[in-house]
Enzyme design. Sequence first.
Site, PDB file in Angstrom:
ATOM      1  N   ASP A 247     -45.325  -6.037 -42.117  1.00  0.00           N
ATOM      2  CA  ASP A 247     -44.248  -6.778 -41.452  1.00  0.00           C
ATOM      3  C   ASP A 247     -43.632  -7.824 -42.390  1.00  0.00           C
ATOM      4  O   ASP A 247     -42.564  -8.357 -42.118  1.00  0.00           O
ATOM      5  CB  ASP A 247     -44.791  -7.509 -40.209  1.00  0.00           C
ATOM      6  CG  ASP A 247     -44.293  -6.886 -38.909  1.00  0.00           C
ATOM      7  OD1 ASP A 247     -43.316  -6.117 -38.963  1.00  0.00           O
ATOM      8  OD2 ASP A 247     -44.882  -7.191 -37.859  1.00  0.00           O
TER       9      ASP A 247
ATOM     10  N   LYS B 153     -43.492   2.757 -32.119  1.00  0.00           N
ATOM     11  CA  LYS B 153     -44.065   2.676 -33.465  1.00  0.00           C
ATOM     12  C   LYS B 153     -45.128   3.745 -33.659  1.00  0.00           C
ATOM     13  O   LYS B 153     -45.132   4.458 -34.663  1.00  0.00           O
ATOM     14  CB  LYS B 153     -44.649   1.278 -33.705  1.00  0.00           C
ATOM     15  CG  LYS B 153     -43.573   0.232 -33.979  1.00  0.00           C
ATOM     16  CD  LYS B 153     -44.086  -1.195 -33.926  1.00  0.00           C
ATOM     17  CE  LYS B 153     -42.900  -2.174 -34.044  1.00  0.00           C
ATOM     18  NZ  LYS B 153     -43.246  -3.571 -33.811  1.00  0.00           N
TER      19      LYS B 153
ATOM     20  N   GLN C 155     -48.314  -7.292 -32.968  1.00  0.00           N
ATOM     21  CA  GLN C 155     -47.055  -7.376 -32.224  1.00  0.00           C
ATOM     22  C   GLN C 155     -46.851  -8.795 -31.681  1.00  0.00           C
ATOM     23  O   GLN C 155     -47.723  -9.339 -31.002  1.00  0.00           O
ATOM     24  CB  GLN C 155     -47.071  -6.358 -31.066  1.00  0.00           C
ATOM     25  CG  GLN C 155     -45.791  -6.285 -30.281  1.00  0.00           C
ATOM     26  CD  GLN C 155     -44.605  -5.765 -31.102  1.00  0.00           C
ATOM     27  OE1 GLN C 155     -44.726  -4.815 -31.865  1.00  0.00           O
ATOM     28  NE2 GLN C 155     -43.462  -6.410 -30.952  1.00  0.00           N
TER      29      GLN C 155
END
Length: 290
Positions: free
Chosen positions: A120, A53, A97
């Site tokens: 997200d 990422k 995460q």
Amino acid sequence: SAALIDGKAFAAGLRARIADKVPAFREATGRAPGLAVVLVGEDPASAVYVRSKGKQTREAGMESFEHKLPADTDQATLLALVDQLNADPAVDGILVQLPLPTHLDEQEVLLRISPDKDVDGFHPVNAGRLATGLPGFVPCTPLGCLMLLEDRLGDLSGLDAVVIGRSNIVGKPMAALLTAKSCTVTVTHSRTRNLPHYLKHADIVVAAVGIAHFVKGEWLKPGATVIDVGINRTETGLTGDVDFESAAAVAGAITPVPGGVGPMTIAVLLRNTLVAAHRREGVALDEAEV
Ligand code: NAD
């Protein structure tokens, strides 16, 4: 036999379109779009994701802020970091995460992220926006699947779609997206009694189950478009949720694993970050172009 849907190539194109938009944003605001990624602990798979990422964020010309916290970080420290990132004007997107170490309350952390920085799309406010057709942020993996489907099929209106799996991360938002595109959507899950019955008429199948070789070719409608979200580690390597060989003999098009849905997820994360940055700064962006 089925055409291969090349998610790797599509994702590369998407990243290029995103990178193209960054200079104008810089020009308008004096800074690059910024993505903050928080990693707690040393889960090796998570560490790999976080590294890619960061790398792809920088390659798109955006700023990557990486926060690595020890595995024994307490809830208050993590929440304080989220608060700090929420308040930081250089941060447009925040990603924590998952999975978090088990002593931490994942739900409370996700709820703490400002919905307007929630790239997200996991905050319930964004799930609600998706469900009601308001602009927000859509989880990256199902949005990537939708992009591949529209690229392949064009207008999805009226098509029969079966989503296998009902997780908040993939299945549910996938079903909401397909409903918004006027598909007739069936959501199937672990308690579904006769999965082949539903698949028989499906023009679109999205499999997000987490079981290797789960979906058999003989269950599919000939010509169906099959999107395999699964990532399963087996003795012979990575494999999806679809039994590729039997499915490819029946389907019209299918995503391979790896090289299908996988590469789309980070590309869409960058897209969501670009969109978040433009919305926050009030800089115009044709979101349909990315
Ligand atoms: P999950 O475990 O949260 O959900 C799995 C779903 O499958 C559940 O809703 C369950 O009801 C359903 N299911 C289980 N057994 C079933 C059965 N016998 N018949 C029908 N449905 C059944 O998983 P998830 O987070 O949605 O992920 C699913 C898969 O996708 C996993 O392999 C995961 O690794 C992968 N994944 C890939 C990406 C990517 O970037 N490509 C992103 C997220 C998840």
